[in-house]
Design a protein around this motif. Structure first.
Motif, PDB file in Angstrom:
ATOM      1  N   ALA A  24       3.141   7.021   1.807  1.00 39.93           N
ATOM      2  CA  ALA A  24       4.587   6.942   1.285  1.00 39.93           C
ATOM      3  C   ALA A  24       5.202   5.809   1.566  1.00 39.93           C
ATOM      4  CB  ALA A  24       5.114   8.301   2.396  1.00 39.93           C
ATOM      5  N   ALA A  25       5.032   5.087   2.381  1.00 41.92           N
ATOM      6  CA  ALA A  25       5.358   3.683   2.509  1.00 41.92           C
ATOM      7  C   ALA A  25       5.029   2.899   1.160  1.00 41.92           C
ATOM      8  CB  ALA A  25       5.222   2.885   3.797  1.00 41.92           C
ATOM      9  N   ALA A  26       4.065   3.072   0.965  1.00 42.57           N
ATOM     10  CA  ALA A  26       3.543   2.169  -0.536  1.00 42.57           C
ATOM     11  C   ALA A  26       4.328   2.611  -1.417  1.00 42.57           C
ATOM     12  CB  ALA A  26       2.125   2.551  -0.437  1.00 42.57           C
ATOM     13  N   SER A  27       4.547   3.972  -1.574  1.00 44.02           N
ATOM     14  CA  SER A  27       5.405   4.470  -2.828  1.00 44.02           C
ATOM     15  C   SER A  27       6.805   4.012  -2.791  1.00 44.02           C
ATOM     16  CB  SER A  27       5.452   5.817  -2.810  1.00 44.02           C
ATOM     17  OG  SER A  27       6.072   6.661  -3.783  1.00 44.02           O
ATOM     18  N   ALA A  28       7.100   3.848  -1.355  1.00 46.32           N
ATOM     19  CA  ALA A  28       8.682   3.317  -1.356  1.00 46.32           C
ATOM     20  C   ALA A  28       8.706   2.016  -1.648  1.00 46.32           C
ATOM     21  CB  ALA A  28       9.179   3.770  -0.015  1.00 46.32           C
ATOM     22  N   LEU A  29       7.751   1.198  -1.201  1.00 48.37           N
ATOM     23  CA  LEU A  29       7.868  -0.232  -1.612  1.00 48.37           C
ATOM     24  C   LEU A  29       7.133  -0.659  -2.868  1.00 48.37           C
ATOM     25  CD1 LEU A  29       7.092  -1.641   1.999  1.00 48.37           C
ATOM     26  CD2 LEU A  29       9.305  -1.275   0.763  1.00 48.37           C
ATOM     27  N   HIS A  30       6.484   0.166  -3.592  1.00 51.96           N
ATOM     28  CA  HIS A  30       6.031  -0.054  -4.989  1.00 51.96           C
ATOM     29  C   HIS A  30       4.753  -0.969  -4.700  1.00 51.96           C
ATOM     30  CE1 HIS A  30       9.368   1.985  -6.628  1.00 51.96           C
ATOM     31  NE2 HIS A  30      10.292   1.211  -5.953  1.00 51.96           N
ATOM     32  N   VAL A  31       4.097  -0.664  -3.735  1.00 50.09           N
ATOM     33  CA  VAL A  31       2.802  -1.611  -3.360  1.00 50.09           C
ATOM     34  C   VAL A  31       1.618  -0.626  -3.326  1.00 50.09           C
ATOM     35  CG1 VAL A  31       3.898  -3.435  -2.658  1.00 50.09           C
ATOM     36  CG2 VAL A  31       3.082  -1.970  -1.032  1.00 50.09           C
ATOM     37  N   THR A  32       0.364  -1.101  -2.867  1.00 52.29           N
ATOM     38  CA  THR A  32      -0.812  -0.105  -2.725  1.00 52.29           C
ATOM     39  C   THR A  32      -0.976   0.246  -1.164  1.00 52.29           C
ATOM     40  OG1 THR A  32      -2.209  -1.767  -2.120  1.00 52.29           O
ATOM     41  CG2 THR A  32      -2.050  -1.154  -4.482  1.00 52.29           C
ATOM     42  N   PRO A  33      -1.304   1.265  -0.739  1.00 55.92           N
ATOM     43  CA  PRO A  33      -1.609   1.897   0.393  1.00 55.92           C
ATOM     44  C   PRO A  33      -2.386   0.666   1.362  1.00 55.92           C
ATOM     45  CG  PRO A  33      -1.953   3.616  -0.871  1.00 55.92           C
ATOM     46  CD  PRO A  33      -1.841   2.606  -1.712  1.00 55.92           C
ATOM     47  N   SER A  34      -3.362  -0.033   0.836  1.00 58.72           N
ATOM     48  CA  SER A  34      -4.168  -0.992   1.191  1.00 58.72           C
ATOM     49  C   SER A  34      -3.211  -2.346   1.742  1.00 58.72           C
ATOM     50  CB  SER A  34      -5.417  -1.362   0.345  1.00 58.72           C
ATOM     51  OG  SER A  34      -5.847  -2.416   0.789  1.00 58.72           O
ATOM     52  N   ALA A  35      -2.245  -2.500   0.803  1.00 58.63           N
ATOM     53  CA  ALA A  35      -1.337  -3.559   0.908  1.00 58.63           C
ATOM     54  C   ALA A  35      -0.461  -3.418   2.176  1.00 58.63           C
ATOM     55  CB  ALA A  35      -0.464  -4.093  -0.063  1.00 58.63           C
ATOM     56  N   ILE A  36      -0.163  -2.161   2.418  1.00 57.75           N
ATOM     57  CA  ILE A  36       0.707  -1.908   3.623  1.00 57.75           C
ATOM     58  C   ILE A  36      -0.067  -1.912   4.912  1.00 57.75           C
ATOM     59  CG2 ILE A  36       1.711   0.404   4.577  1.00 57.75           C
ATOM     60  CD1 ILE A  36       3.543  -0.578   2.705  1.00 57.75           C
ATOM     61  N   SER A  37      -1.581  -1.456   4.755  1.00 58.28           N
ATOM     62  CA  SER A  37      -2.260  -1.477   5.894  1.00 58.28           C
ATOM     63  C   SER A  37      -2.598  -2.854   6.415  1.00 58.28           C
ATOM     64  CB  SER A  37      -3.613  -0.773   5.586  1.00 58.28           C
ATOM     65  OG  SER A  37      -4.633  -1.052   6.615  1.00 58.28           O
ATOM     66  N   GLN A  38      -2.681  -3.781   5.132  1.00 55.19           N
ATOM     67  CA  GLN A  38      -2.878  -5.187   5.665  1.00 55.19           C
ATOM     68  C   GLN A  38      -1.673  -5.856   6.119  1.00 55.19           C
ATOM     69  OE1 GLN A  38      -4.376  -7.002   2.035  1.00 55.19           O
ATOM     70  NE2 GLN A  38      -6.058  -5.588   1.816  1.00 55.19           N
ATOM     71  N   ARG A  39      -0.410  -5.438   5.692  1.00 55.53           N
ATOM     72  CA  ARG A  39       0.825  -5.956   6.318  1.00 55.53           C
ATOM     73  C   ARG A  39       0.985  -5.683   7.671  1.00 55.53           C
ATOM     74  NH1 ARG A  39       5.100  -5.286   1.491  1.00 55.53           N
ATOM     75  NH2 ARG A  39       3.934  -6.385  -0.216  1.00 55.53           N
TER      76      ARG A  39
END
Length: 292
Positions: A24-39
């Motif tokens: 859901a965070a990835a969708s809100a920030l327009h990035v991939t879930p993998s990018a969210i996890s890495q951050r």
């Protein structure tokens, strides 16, 4: 050596906390879930702390709560500064999460928010929670302000007395007023609601185990009015219902008053200041004055 907190990583953690999952965070920030996890991992490595318990929804650790509080404060100050400099779009609102108890929400709090001058363009995000537990949301960084029963300020917050929410023990006339509280059915808001038990204890008895749990202020009102049981209903919600026969009062001379306080983060924010002014002014008009 002091380690800085990269703002993009802080904003990512804030998005995860708000949205509840990495997807859901990835969708809100327009990035991939993998990018969210890495951050998030990068932020945890930089702080040397575990910030999230990776459940669904995610849960913040104590360290994560501290970072999220910082992120919310940063976002609010940034929005205020951009507005002051004329750098915001005309339709860009300031997001302001607030914790409020259900009875305040059903009676006086929404009229209070209507008093906030419209030029502030605030997007209210209300979190409903019992007044004894709204400070938990403040402490966790989920909200920036709260209506609470606690006069003790959360760290980093200021506190102002609002007034008292007055409750009367009432029942449908069909149920009667000469009730044996130990036997009569009772309506209770939820497991944390002890107003009915407190009323009974103050009369040297206990409230019946025959109780209906109705976790909605409007539903609670309707359940008591419909004769399901007696209950403690806010005076502000009762209005003329004693006069018109909707309710009969069990003990008009012995209400229960619950003190309410406004706690908010100590931030020099025009938006937060405007809300605080509106809430405290409305409370003075609509709540019971403990000194009156």
């Amino acid at each position: 050596m002091t380690k800085e907190l990269p703002l993009d990583l802080v904003r990512t953690l804030l998005a995860v906390a708000d949205e509840g999952t990495f997807d859901a965070a990835a969708s809100a920030l327009h990035v991939t879930p993998s990018a969210i996890s890495q951050r998030v991992k990068a932020l945890e490595q930089r702080t040397g702390r575990v910030l999230l318990i990776r459940t669904k929804p995610v849960r913040l650790t104590e360290s994560g709560q501290a970072v999220v509080r910082f992120g919310r404060q940063l976002a609010l100050l940034e929005a205020d500064t951009r507005a002051e400099l004329g750098l915001t779009a005309d339709d860009e609102p300031v997001r302001l999460p607030i914790a409020v108890n259900a009875d305040s929400l059903a009676t006086w709090f929404l009229p209070a928010l209507k008093r906030v001058p419209p030029e502030h363009k605030i997007c209210f995000e209300l979190h409903r929670e019992d007044q004894d537990h709204t400070t938990t949301l403040l402490r966790e960084g989920q909200v920036m302000a709260a209506v609470t029963s606690s006069p003790d300020p959360v760290a980093g917050c200021s506190v102002h007395r609002l007034g008292q929410m007055r409750y009367l023990a009432v029942a449908s006339p069909a149920l009667g007023t000469d009730l044996d509280l130990a036997e009569a059915p009772v309506v209770v808001f939820g497991r944390r609601d002890d107003l009915q038990d407190r009323f009974a204890r103050e009369r040297g008895t206990i409230a019946s185990s025959l109780r209906h749990y109705v976790p909605s202020s409007e539903g609670f009102f309707d359940a008591v009015a419909g004769g399901m049981g007696w209950g403690m209903v806010p005076l502000a919600q009762i209005g003329d219902r004693l006069r018109d026969g909707t309710f009969a009062c069990l003990d008009l001379d012995h209400p229960i008053d619950v003190p309410l306080f406004w706690q908010q983060w100590k931030l020099d924010s025009p938006a937060l200041a405007a809300v605080s002014a509106a809430v405290t002014t409305a409370a003075a008009d609509l709540l019971v004055d403990p000194h009156g």
